[in-house]
Scaffold this active site. Structure first.
Site, PDB file in Angstrom:
ATOM      1  N   ARG A 101     -25.439  -1.482  24.954  1.00 32.41           N
ATOM      2  CA  ARG A 101     -25.419  -0.203  25.670  1.00 32.41           C
ATOM      3  C   ARG A 101     -25.485  -0.359  27.182  1.00 32.41           C
ATOM      4  O   ARG A 101     -25.030   0.501  27.920  1.00 32.41           O
ATOM      5  CB  ARG A 101     -26.570   0.688  25.179  1.00 32.41           C
ATOM      6  CG  ARG A 101     -26.250   1.418  23.893  1.00 32.41           C
ATOM      7  CD  ARG A 101     -27.434   2.161  23.345  1.00 32.41           C
ATOM      8  NE  ARG A 101     -28.410   1.244  22.763  1.00 32.41           N
ATOM      9  CZ  ARG A 101     -29.515   1.625  22.150  1.00 32.41           C
ATOM     10  NH1 ARG A 101     -29.793   2.919  22.066  1.00 32.41           N
ATOM     11  NH2 ARG A 101     -30.334   0.746  21.623  1.00 32.41           N
ATOM     12  N   GLN A 102     -26.062  -1.458  27.637  1.00 33.39           N
ATOM     13  CA  GLN A 102     -26.083  -1.711  29.084  1.00 33.39           C
ATOM     14  C   GLN A 102     -24.825  -2.514  29.428  1.00 33.39           C
ATOM     15  O   GLN A 102     -24.860  -3.708  29.644  1.00 33.39           O
ATOM     16  CB  GLN A 102     -27.358  -2.471  29.465  1.00 33.39           C
ATOM     17  CG  GLN A 102     -28.628  -1.679  29.178  1.00 33.39           C
ATOM     18  CD  GLN A 102     -29.890  -2.451  29.505  1.00 33.39           C
ATOM     19  OE1 GLN A 102     -30.279  -2.577  30.663  1.00 33.39           O
ATOM     20  NE2 GLN A 102     -30.514  -2.999  28.475  1.00 33.39           N
ATOM     21  N   HIS A 135     -20.244  -0.896  21.471  1.00 36.92           N
ATOM     22  CA  HIS A 135     -20.543   0.360  22.173  1.00 36.92           C
ATOM     23  C   HIS A 135     -19.386   0.763  23.082  1.00 36.92           C
ATOM     24  O   HIS A 135     -19.077   1.951  23.214  1.00 36.92           O
ATOM     25  CB  HIS A 135     -21.830   0.199  22.979  1.00 36.92           C
ATOM     26  CG  HIS A 135     -22.334   1.486  23.560  1.00 36.92           C
ATOM     27  ND1 HIS A 135     -22.720   2.563  22.785  1.00 36.92           N
ATOM     28  CD2 HIS A 135     -22.499   1.883  24.848  1.00 36.92           C
ATOM     29  CE1 HIS A 135     -23.107   3.552  23.559  1.00 36.92           C
ATOM     30  NE2 HIS A 135     -22.975   3.182  24.813  1.00 36.92           N
ATOM     31  N   LYS A 197     -22.662  16.998  27.115  1.00 37.04           N
ATOM     32  CA  LYS A 197     -24.104  16.775  27.220  1.00 37.04           C
ATOM     33  C   LYS A 197     -24.414  16.024  28.499  1.00 37.04           C
ATOM     34  O   LYS A 197     -23.544  15.433  29.138  1.00 37.04           O
ATOM     35  CB  LYS A 197     -24.617  15.972  26.012  1.00 37.04           C
ATOM     36  CG  LYS A 197     -24.254  14.490  26.063  1.00 37.04           C
ATOM     37  CD  LYS A 197     -24.905  13.692  24.963  1.00 37.04           C
ATOM     38  CE  LYS A 197     -24.592  12.200  25.149  1.00 37.04           C
ATOM     39  NZ  LYS A 197     -25.110  11.357  24.079  1.00 37.04           N
ATOM     40  N   ASP A 223     -20.278   9.082  15.662  1.00 36.88           N
ATOM     41  CA  ASP A 223     -20.761   8.260  16.770  1.00 36.88           C
ATOM     42  C   ASP A 223     -20.767   6.794  16.351  1.00 36.88           C
ATOM     43  O   ASP A 223     -20.642   6.480  15.158  1.00 36.88           O
ATOM     44  CB  ASP A 223     -22.171   8.694  17.191  1.00 36.88           C
ATOM     45  CG  ASP A 223     -22.420   8.492  18.688  1.00 36.88           C
ATOM     46  OD1 ASP A 223     -21.626   7.778  19.335  1.00 36.88           O
ATOM     47  OD2 ASP A 223     -23.399   9.057  19.202  1.00 36.88           O
ATOM     48  N   ASP A 227     -29.635   5.951  17.322  1.00 36.32           N
ATOM     49  CA  ASP A 227     -30.850   5.227  17.707  1.00 36.32           C
ATOM     50  C   ASP A 227     -32.064   6.129  17.463  1.00 36.32           C
ATOM     51  O   ASP A 227     -32.605   6.185  16.372  1.00 36.32           O
ATOM     52  CB  ASP A 227     -30.748   4.777  19.151  1.00 36.32           C
ATOM     53  CG  ASP A 227     -31.910   3.878  19.566  1.00 36.32           C
ATOM     54  OD1 ASP A 227     -32.808   3.619  18.730  1.00 36.32           O
ATOM     55  OD2 ASP A 227     -31.940   3.434  20.728  1.00 36.32           O
ATOM     56  N   THR A 228     -32.487   6.885  18.456  1.00 32.26           N
ATOM     57  CA  THR A 228     -33.627   7.780  18.257  1.00 32.26           C
ATOM     58  C   THR A 228     -33.211   9.104  17.613  1.00 32.26           C
ATOM     59  O   THR A 228     -34.061   9.941  17.310  1.00 32.26           O
ATOM     60  CB  THR A 228     -34.324   8.083  19.597  1.00 32.26           C
ATOM     61  OG1 THR A 228     -33.389   8.725  20.480  1.00 32.26           O
ATOM     62  CG2 THR A 228     -34.836   6.794  20.242  1.00 32.26           C
ATOM     63  N   ALA A 229     -31.901   9.300  17.442  1.00 29.92           N
ATOM     64  CA  ALA A 229     -31.317  10.459  16.758  1.00 29.92           C
ATOM     65  C   ALA A 229     -31.433  11.752  17.559  1.00 29.92           C
ATOM     66  O   ALA A 229     -31.129  12.828  17.031  1.00 29.92           O
ATOM     67  CB  ALA A 229     -31.914  10.653  15.362  1.00 29.92           C
TER      68      ALA A 229
END
Length: 316
Positions: A101-102, A135, A197, A223, A227-229
């Site tokens: 992601r980074q 990603h 968003k 998606d 992750d944290t949803a």
């Protein structure tokens, strides 16, 4: 596939997902290589290879999910052991590629961990990487070795084709997933919608607007990972509030960290379809979840690479 066809191949696994490795081995008609990956009392990783790999084409199955650093180091250390044991080649089979992601400097003084990890993989002596749904697809270019980037979306699309839902809209949870949404919508012959968003801070998202007609529709939010949803559950709520009939969610990588399970359970998502690129423990499995296997795709990819056959036909 017949095991005899892979006489010069060895398939090993570290600790992140041995069940998937077993599934791949079974599909290929071979046995997993004998190895143990443990820890010394101080936490350092210890790898022992219990059979000869001299002159062999070796494939190592290892996703780099939580515990990310342990799983990454297991892969690197096993590679070092294999190369020092005179393996002809080492291919890392990484269904989930962590630290992806980074992938750019989003703000001043950010690291680019995806490139850093790619450098570590190359430095360890890995000759090739097989992965799924990075990603950002351009991350293939971070490696100075061949990367076979498999697509889990085909499995998800076929699943929803078989469900034969009516009045379907594929929803992109952000602008970065629009291409992914279009690629699912095309074979389903349905339109797409886009969620606008913003992300005020990592692992937090706020829905600003929804572009497209979702009223009285069966919406499929697609998606690459959950992750944290927060994103997918906020999106599901927004879709329902604006008149969606049912909301389905689909993703390749079930990271599911922090409050993810509680959020999904409390969300209006009717069904969440996930792939098994990451091992999902029993306590993280909900009745509304459907888990599909990627074993056959990776087995077929390994077979084609070993036999020097084209992998491109798998994207048709």
């Amino acid at each position: 596939m017949v095991g005899e066809a892979f006489s010069n191949m060895k398939l090993f696994t570290c600790n992140s997902h041995p069940e998937l490795a077993e599934e791949i081995a079974k599909d290929l008609g071979i046995s997993l290589g004998k190895a143990t990956v443990t820890k010394f009392s101080d936490g350092e990783i210890s790898v022992s290879i219990w059979e000869s790999v001299r002159g062999k084409d070796v494939f190592v199955v290892q996703s780099t999910n939580d515990p990310v650093n342990d799983n990454l180091m297991e892969l690197l250390i096993m590679t070092d052991a294999l190369k020092r044991a005179s393996a002809k080649s080492v291919t890392a089979v990484m269904p989930y590629y962590g630290y992806a992601r980074q992938d750019r400097k989003a703000k001043a003084r950010d690291p680019i961990t995806s490139k850093l990890v790619a450098n570590m993989i190359v430095a360890a002596g890995i000759d090739r990487v097989i992965t799924m749904d990075l990603h950002a697809p351009q991350e293939q270019g971070y490696f100075d070795i061949p990367v076979d980037h498999m697509l889990g979306q085909k499995i998800l699309t076929e699943y929803f084709q078989n469900k034969a839902l009516e009045d379907v809209v594929v929803v992109s949870p952000d602008h970065g997933s629009v291409t992914r949404a279009r690629n699912m919508a095309k074979p389903l012959n349905v339109p797409i919608a886009i969620i606008d968003k913003r992300r005020p801070e990592p692992n937090k998202s706020e829905i600003m607007n929804i572009i497209g007609d979702i009223k009285d529709k069966n919406c499929i939010i697609l998606d690459d990972m959950i992750d944290t949803a927060g994103t997918i559950c906020n999106a599901a709520k927004a879709l329902k509030d604006l008149g969606a009939k049912n909301v389905y969610a689909a993703a390749t990588h079930a990271v599911l960290s922090g409050p993810a399970i509680e959020r999904i359970e409390a969300s209006p998502i009717k069904e969440m379809v996930l792939l098994n690129t990451i091992k999902l423990p029993a306590e993280k499995q909900l009745d509304k979840m459907t888990i599909l296997s990627v074993g056959h795709i990776f087995a077929e990819t390994i077979s084609r690479i070993y036999k020097n056959e084209p992998v491109s036909v798998m994207f048709v």
